[in-house]
Design a protein around this motif. Structure first.
Motif, PDB file in Angstrom:
ATOM      1  N   SER A  42       0.829  -1.216   0.000  1.00 47.92           N
ATOM      2  CA  SER A  42       0.000   0.000   0.000  1.00 47.92           C
ATOM      3  C   SER A  42       0.860   1.260   0.000  1.00 47.92           C
ATOM      4  O   SER A  42       0.331   2.363   0.162  1.00 47.92           O
ATOM      5  N   ARG A  43       2.167   1.086  -0.157  1.00 44.60           N
ATOM      6  CA  ARG A  43       3.130   2.191  -0.191  1.00 44.60           C
ATOM      7  C   ARG A  43       3.081   3.031   1.097  1.00 44.60           C
ATOM      8  O   ARG A  43       3.116   4.260   1.077  1.00 44.60           O
ATOM      9  N   VAL A  44       2.934   2.340   2.207  1.00 46.22           N
ATOM     10  CA  VAL A  44       2.949   2.998   3.514  1.00 46.22           C
ATOM     11  C   VAL A  44       4.359   2.931   4.075  1.00 46.22           C
ATOM     12  O   VAL A  44       4.978   1.860   4.099  1.00 46.22           O
ATOM     13  N   ILE A  45       4.857   4.099   4.515  1.00 43.90           N
ATOM     14  CA  ILE A  45       6.190   4.174   5.127  1.00 43.90           C
ATOM     15  C   ILE A  45       6.010   4.006   6.627  1.00 43.90           C
ATOM     16  O   ILE A  45       5.426   4.864   7.302  1.00 43.90           O
ATOM     17  N   ASN A  76      -6.432  -0.085  10.091  1.00 40.22           N
ATOM     18  CA  ASN A  76      -7.268   1.109   9.976  1.00 40.22           C
ATOM     19  C   ASN A  76      -6.444   2.313   9.518  1.00 40.22           C
ATOM     20  O   ASN A  76      -6.889   3.131   8.703  1.00 40.22           O
ATOM     21  N   ALA A  77      -5.211   2.429  10.055  1.00 42.66           N
ATOM     22  CA  ALA A  77      -4.351   3.547   9.668  1.00 42.66           C
ATOM     23  C   ALA A  77      -3.972   3.445   8.191  1.00 42.66           C
ATOM     24  O   ALA A  77      -3.944   4.445   7.462  1.00 42.66           O
ATOM     25  N   SER A  78      -3.702   2.208   7.742  1.00 42.30           N
ATOM     26  CA  SER A  78      -3.351   2.015   6.328  1.00 42.30           C
ATOM     27  C   SER A  78      -4.524   2.364   5.432  1.00 42.30           C
ATOM     28  O   SER A  78      -4.370   3.045   4.412  1.00 42.30           O
ATOM     29  N   ASP A  79      -5.751   1.907   5.847  1.00 45.01           N
ATOM     30  CA  ASP A  79      -6.932   2.204   5.050  1.00 45.01           C
ATOM     31  C   ASP A  79      -7.206   3.703   5.003  1.00 45.01           C
ATOM     32  O   ASP A  79      -7.690   4.227   3.998  1.00 45.01           O
ATOM     33  N   GLY A  91      -2.893  11.084  -2.084  1.00 41.82           N
ATOM     34  CA  GLY A  91      -2.008  11.108  -3.252  1.00 41.82           C
ATOM     35  C   GLY A  91      -1.129  12.338  -3.309  1.00 41.82           C
ATOM     36  O   GLY A  91      -0.210  12.412  -4.124  1.00 41.82           O
ATOM     37  N   ASP A  92      -1.363  13.325  -2.449  1.00 43.64           N
ATOM     38  CA  ASP A  92      -0.608  14.565  -2.528  1.00 43.64           C
ATOM     39  C   ASP A  92       0.548  14.618  -1.537  1.00 43.64           C
ATOM     40  O   ASP A  92       1.270  15.605  -1.465  1.00 43.64           O
ATOM     41  N   HIS A  93       0.717  13.600  -0.683  1.00 39.11           N
ATOM     42  CA  HIS A  93       1.861  13.565   0.225  1.00 39.11           C
ATOM     43  C   HIS A  93       2.139  12.108   0.585  1.00 39.11           C
ATOM     44  O   HIS A  93       1.330  11.210   0.325  1.00 39.11           O
ATOM     45  N   ALA A  94       3.304  11.918   1.175  1.00 41.03           N
ATOM     46  CA  ALA A  94       3.732  10.558   1.525  1.00 41.03           C
ATOM     47  C   ALA A  94       2.829   9.970   2.591  1.00 41.03           C
ATOM     48  O   ALA A  94       2.257  10.685   3.414  1.00 41.03           O
ATOM     49  N   LYS A  95       2.730   8.636   2.576  1.00 41.20           N
ATOM     50  CA  LYS A  95       1.909   7.924   3.555  1.00 41.20           C
ATOM     51  C   LYS A  95       2.813   7.463   4.700  1.00 41.20           C
ATOM     52  O   LYS A  95       3.501   6.446   4.585  1.00 41.20           O
ATOM     53  N   HIS A  96       2.818   8.238   5.763  1.00 41.38           N
ATOM     54  CA  HIS A  96       3.632   7.907   6.924  1.00 41.38           C
ATOM     55  C   HIS A  96       2.755   7.305   8.019  1.00 41.38           C
ATOM     56  O   HIS A  96       1.693   7.830   8.346  1.00 41.38           O
ATOM     57  N   LEU A  97       3.261   6.199   8.581  1.00 37.88           N
ATOM     58  CA  LEU A  97       2.575   5.557   9.697  1.00 37.88           C
ATOM     59  C   LEU A  97       3.606   5.352  10.817  1.00 37.88           C
ATOM     60  O   LEU A  97       4.658   4.755  10.587  1.00 37.88           O
ATOM     61  N   GLN A 145      -0.090   6.468  14.649  1.00 32.32           N
ATOM     62  CA  GLN A 145      -0.346   7.774  14.025  1.00 32.32           C
ATOM     63  C   GLN A 145      -0.235   7.650  12.506  1.00 32.32           C
ATOM     64  O   GLN A 145       0.740   7.103  11.991  1.00 32.32           O
ATOM     65  N   ASP A 146      -1.258   8.152  11.789  1.00 36.31           N
ATOM     66  CA  ASP A 146      -1.224   8.091  10.333  1.00 36.31           C
ATOM     67  C   ASP A 146      -1.292   9.507   9.763  1.00 36.31           C
ATOM     68  O   ASP A 146      -1.508  10.483  10.503  1.00 36.31           O
ATOM     69  N   SER A 147      -1.095   9.604   8.457  1.00 36.36           N
ATOM     70  CA  SER A 147      -1.171  10.913   7.779  1.00 36.36           C
ATOM     71  C   SER A 147      -2.281  10.869   6.737  1.00 36.36           C
ATOM     72  O   SER A 147      -2.143  11.392   5.637  1.00 36.36           O
ATOM     73  N   GLY A 148      -3.380  10.216   7.118  1.00 37.84           N
ATOM     74  CA  GLY A 148      -4.489  10.027   6.193  1.00 37.84           C
ATOM     75  C   GLY A 148      -5.477  11.176   6.225  1.00 37.84           C
ATOM     76  O   GLY A 148      -5.132  12.329   6.485  1.00 37.84           O
ATOM     77  N   VAL A 149      -6.766  10.813   6.006  1.00 41.46           N
ATOM     78  CA  VAL A 149      -7.805  11.835   5.878  1.00 41.46           C
ATOM     79  C   VAL A 149      -8.202  12.432   7.225  1.00 41.46           C
ATOM     80  O   VAL A 149      -8.874  13.458   7.276  1.00 41.46           O
ATOM     81  N   GLY A 150      -7.817  11.797   8.326  1.00 36.79           N
ATOM     82  CA  GLY A 150      -8.146  12.330   9.646  1.00 36.79           C
ATOM     83  C   GLY A 150      -9.577  12.002  10.068  1.00 36.79           C
ATOM     84  O   GLY A 150     -10.301  11.273   9.378  1.00 36.79           O
ATOM     85  N   ILE A 151      -9.984  12.566  11.228  1.00 35.62           N
ATOM     86  CA  ILE A 151     -11.329  12.310  11.769  1.00 35.62           C
ATOM     87  C   ILE A 151     -11.968  13.629  12.146  1.00 35.62           C
ATOM     88  O   ILE A 151     -11.295  14.600  12.515  1.00 35.62           O
ATOM     89  N   ASP A 152     -13.292  13.635  12.075  1.00 42.37           N
ATOM     90  CA  ASP A 152     -14.073  14.812  12.467  1.00 42.37           C
ATOM     91  C   ASP A 152     -14.265  14.784  13.987  1.00 42.37           C
ATOM     92  O   ASP A 152     -14.548  13.736  14.576  1.00 42.37           O
ATOM     93  N   ASN A 153     -14.128  15.948  14.636  1.00 45.75           N
ATOM     94  CA  ASN A 153     -14.288  16.008  16.100  1.00 45.75           C
ATOM     95  C   ASN A 153     -15.658  15.509  16.531  1.00 45.75           C
ATOM     96  O   ASN A 153     -15.828  14.968  17.627  1.00 45.75           O
TER      97      ASN A 153
END
Length: 991
Positions: A836-839, A868-871, A877-883, A900-908
């Protein structure tokens, strides 16, 4: 239920407390704490003694020990310190509480404020003593000094003085002032009787009370600088009241001083009226005696003048011949009795004596004549209107030079007020004794009514009670309270019919109006009364013309009932009547509050016993030194013990589950160390069934320093069965989640297995070539064989981890290295993450993070968080996938793992929802992974949470305890939890 019972006990009108069988106090209700200002924790054990008046404590403790030794209900009296430092008298009523076998398990007590009663008794006793001194012909200074001392003891903090007016009525003379400075008394003596000399002189001059509430702002008497002189002696307030004779002649002034500004209250005014009345009696009697003595001395010279003077004396004076025949009475005697002087000659005076006293008085008079000694006798003397009043009749012989009695002289002093006070005091004492003896409220109220009718002749008395449990709809308005009969021993039964259930409203009658308005209602003449037409007609038909109704209020101001006095003629209450009504209503309130408090206490005890049975809870006390264990009835039920058998440690151990014996030993170790203990353990009953109990106990020391535990036992079998069922369902659901996760890792698992298998094939081919060479390369073949074995072990480890993670296995608690567990999960999922190209970044703690729990369940949570973090980064697509996965110590005694992931995040707004079952943000998700993960972490006494990053993505973290004792079921509960499933069929429910 416990909170409700506590609220009931706190709402009781008395100060409630309990003590253990050995006398150690272990509970105080809120009213007790509020009154004393002590916290319950401060009062436990011996702490309550700090609130007892020091002089009362030894006797109170001695009585308490006697009660403990007897085991019987009893009462004590002592002064109890209020939160502001003031002491008030209280009645301590103590009752033992026994279990079904009759064994004492608790002492219950209620303290009732009797300060007003004690003060009234002291005041009546003081008045009686003063009147006896007057009757016994003590000197006026001695009587007045005793009067001032009584005033100062009754009205705390005051200084009292009595000044006299000289015979000319022009100047003040010293009377008594036992507590005032001599210089102050000297400065007052000799001052002229006018409005400018000072408050006492002004009161005597105007014949009216003078109140100087604050001398610092007082502008009167400036000419004589009286205020400056009083302030110099530390006085700030002065209340001066004239002392008048029966003929309204000013005899002196009665003064009360205070060291601070103060105005008299109605109660102070009532006391002042009583004390000035006694002072006037003493002064008048002294003056009468002085006049009488002078008259007797001048008898031989001017008998006519003597008789004129005697007639002017306000007392009753008489003389008799040596044979006892009366030959003279003064005019006041005749005026009082309505009998002429001629009608008293000889034995005619006896017609004015009450028939019940005439015989005894005649016998006593004859004995005096025989002995020739002075004497005195008490008898009732009829007034001209037919009313009898008590008099003290004193007789003194006059002897000639030869010692022969030549004349008898006597004086009759009205002591009816004193006798009435004595009768009232005796009646009050009898009523209080009836309360102390536990007589029924009906008997006490009937005795009170009879005392009223004996004290106020010609009246009828009744008491009605307000029934707070019954309501009466009235005109569509909100329900109101109703009346119920209390006592009316002399009223016709037909007059009291229909009282029970009568609504309390202003239209129902004077008693109902008094209860509704909480104020006295006087109907002096029912013939002219326009209120309550129906009620008036009923009462007039029974011969009643007047009704005085007064509300009976509790100490908190709540109306408890009404006190009514009825007369057959129109009549208004005098100030004396009002004082008596106040005393009687106070006694009635004590009796009613006491009865209601005892009834409420009994209900509370019954509620507590019922609550313990309904909640399958019991209580116990364990006196460690004596190895004495006292249990409630419910404890016997839980342990299925014979209530007649004494509970011993061996008997309890015989019920203990064999596999929980280490916990029993641990409890004994804690007891020897004096520590509190709390356990969940099992009982194995005689039929082989198993019960689960939660036991908690707190240790304390009794007054002898011996250690004792107070504890509770709760049957949690039902809860454990529910937990086991829930655990089984949770385990099944977790297994489904793990199997579901298997599909997501198919490629990763294939890669992990293929790598070592490819190595095995390559190494095997190489080994064959080396062996086929000529000559064979044995060393090389040996090395390739070793690599083949290594790759085979790698494949085996992968398979082992997969089987452990996805096998359907029961929960197994063990020590787990959190870092190592995370590494194993990473090893399984690394290929999937790479695909999944996750670093992946790891930031593990340098410390070894050892936790206690189920390894597979914890790894399932970590795997779920990684996937879940990978998903969450699949659409990035605009930045690296860091986990980043990191571990740290959390708050010193917890271990925390964060993903900790660098994905879409969560709504409060969705933070709490994502942990709910079946909630998912994935198109193909089940919505169970995070819900199961949180359940797993909470079962490890930890927590799982999520938070948005400052940049892109989110962080999911969980924290669980490192200390084994903080994890449910590890040490205290672990022994029994691992047998929960296998023993389910043997568990029984407590009846």
């Amino acid at each position: 239920m416990e909170n409700e019972l506590s609220g009931v006990v706190d709402a009781l009108p008395g100060l409630i407390w309990t003590a253990r069988p050995d006398g150690q106090f272990d509970f105080f209700n809120q009213r007790w704490c509020q009154y004393t200002g002590l916290r319950a924790e401060e009062a436990y054990g011996h702490g309550w003694q700090a609130a007892i008046f020091p002089e009362d404590l030894p006797e109170l403790l001695e009585s308490w020990q006697s009660i403990l030794a007897s085991g019987e209900a009893a009462e004590m009296e002592a002064r109890l310190r209020r939160f502001d430092g003031a002491y008030r008298w209280f009645l301590f009523r103590i009752s033992p509480l026994a279990d079904s076998s009759g064994r004492l398990i608790k002492w219950c007590g209620m303290n009732t404020d009797i300060e007003d009663r004690k003060r009234a008794e002291a005041l009546l006793a003081g008045e009686k003593s003063l009147l006896e001194m007057v009757a016994s012909a003590h000197s006026m200074p001695r009587i007045l000094e005793a009067l001032c001392q009584l005033v100062e003891s009754t009205a705390t903090g005051c200084y009292c003085s009595v000044v006299l007016v000289d015979r000319e009525g022009k100047r003040l003379e010293h009377g008594v002032a036992p507590s005032l400075p001599t210089s102050f008394v000297t400065a007052i003596n000799g001052r002229p009787v006018n409005a400018e000399s000072g408050p006492c002189a002004m009161a005597a001059y105007l014949n009216e009370q003078i109140i100087a509430a604050d001398l610092t702002s007082e502008t009167r008497w400036a000419e004589h600088e009286w205020c400056q002189m009083a302030l110099a002696h530390g006085l700030r307030a002065c209340w001066s009241t004239p002392i008048s004779s029966a003929q309204s002649e000013v005899l002196g002034a009665f003064a009360i001083y205070y060291g601070e500004p103060r105005a008299p209250t109605p109660q102070d005014q009532a006391l002042i009226a009583q004390f000035t009345h006694i002072a006037s009696i003493a002064i008048e009697r002294q003056r009468s005696q002085m006049i009488l003595m002078r008259a007797l001395a001048e008898l031989r010279v001017a008998e006519c003048r003597l008789r004129t003077i005697i007639d002017a004396i306000p007392g009753f004076v008489w003389s008799a011949a040596p044979d006892g025949n009366v030959d003279f009475v003064n005019q006041p005697w005749c005026d009082y009795t309505g009998v002429s002087k001629e009608g008293t000659r000889g034995s005619g005076w006896q017609n004015a004596i009450h028939p019940g006293d005439a015989g005894s008085l005649q016998d006593y008079w004859q004995a005096l004549l025989q002995s020739g000694e002075p004497g005195q006798f008490e008898a009732r003397l009829r007034r001209f209107d037919g009313t009898f009043r008590w008099f003290l009749i004193k007789a003194v012989p006059l002897r000639d030079e030869a010692g022969q009695v030549v004349k008898w002289y006597g004086q009759n002093t009205d002591i009816d007020d004193r006798k009435q006070a004595e009768t009232l005091l005796a009646g009050e004492k009898r009523l209080l004794e009836m309360m102390a003896d536990g007589c029924s409220l009906t008997l006490i109220l009937e005795a009170l009514c009879e005392l009223v009718e004996a004290t106020a002749s010609g009246c009828y008395c009744s008491i009605l009670l307000v029934d707070p449990r019954r309501t009466h709809p009235h005109g569509g308005a909100s329900p109101s309270l109703c009346l119920q009969p209390g006592a009316a021993p002399s009223l016709p039964a037909s007059l009291m019919e229909g009282i029970d259930g009568r609504p309390v409203s202003v239209d129902s009658g004077p008693c109902a109006m008094a209860a509704t308005l909480n104020q006295q209602v006087i109907a002096a003449d029912l013939m002219s009364e326009t209120r309550w037409d129906a009620w008036c007609a009923l009462v007039l038909a029974h011969g009643m013309r007047a009704n005085w109704s007064t509300p009976i209020a509790s100490t908190s101001g709540k109306v408890l009932g009404t006190f009514a006095i009825l007369y057959g003629e129109a009549k208004k209450p005098t100030p004396l009547h009002q004082n008596l009504i106040a005393q009687f209503t106070h006694l009635a309130s004590i009796a009613i509050e006491r009865a209601q408090g005892e009834a409420a206490l009994k209900r509370s005890e019954a509620f507590l016993a019922k609550a313990q049975r309904l909640s399958s809870s019991g209580s116990f006390s364990w006196h460690v030194g004596a190895d004495e264990i006292t249990c409630s009835e419910q404890v016997y039920r839980i342990f299925e013990l014979d209530p007649d058998l004494p509970v011993t440690l061996d008997l309890i151990a015989s019920r203990q589950h064999p596999e929980d014996t280490p916990m029993l030993q641990d409890m004994l170790d804690r007891v020897r160390a004096g520590k509190d203990f709390e356990y969940e353990h099992r009982l194995q009953m005689t039929d082989g069934s198993v019960k689960y109990l939660h036991t908690v106990a707190h240790g304390t020391r009794d007054q002898n320093g011996q250690f004792e535990y107070i504890g509770a036992v709760h049957d949690v079998t039902e809860r454990r069965l529910s937990e086991e069922a829930l655990g089984k369902v949770r385990s099944e659901l977790a297994h489904v989640a793990r199997v579901t996760s298997l599909g997501a890792l198919t490629a990763s698992i294939a890669h992990e297995v293929n790598q070592p298998l490819s190595g095995i094939i390559t190494n095997a081919s190489t080994c064959l070539r080396m062996l086929a060479a000529d000559p064979p390369n044995v060393d090389g073949a040996r090395e390739t064989a070793r690599r083949t074995i290594r790759d085979g072990n790698r494949a085996s480890d992968v398979i082992t981890r997969l089987r452990a993670l996805f096998a359907k296995k029961s929960v197994a608690t063990e020590t787990v290295d959190l870092n190592e567990a995370a590494r194993e999960v990473i090893a399984l999922s690394r290929s999937e993450l790479q695909r999944s190209r996750v670093i992946l970044h790891t930031d593990f703690s340098d410390d070894i993070l050892i936790v206690i729990g189920d390894r597979v369940q914890l790894q399932q949570v970590i795997l779920n968080l990684l996937l879940n973090a990978s998903d969450a980064m699949s659409g990035v697509g605009d930045h690296a996938k860091h986990l980043v996965i990191k571990t740290r110590y959390d708050d010193g005694d917890h271990a925390r793992l964060s993903v900790q992931d660098s994905g879409v995040g969560i709504d409060n707004h969705s933070v709490d929802k994502i942990f709910q079952a079946f909630y998912t943000t994935k198109n193909d998700g089940m919505g169970m992974g995070l819900s199961i993960s949180r359940s797993i972490i909470e079962s490890h006494r930890g927590r799982l949470w999520a938070e948005a990053n400052d940049g892109p993505g989110a962080t999911f973290s969980f924290s669980i305890p490192c200390n084994a004792e903080d994890v449910t079921g590890v040490q205290r509960h672990g022994v029994m939890r691992k047998h929960a499933v296998t023993e389910r069929q043997h568990v029984v429910r407590n009846p």
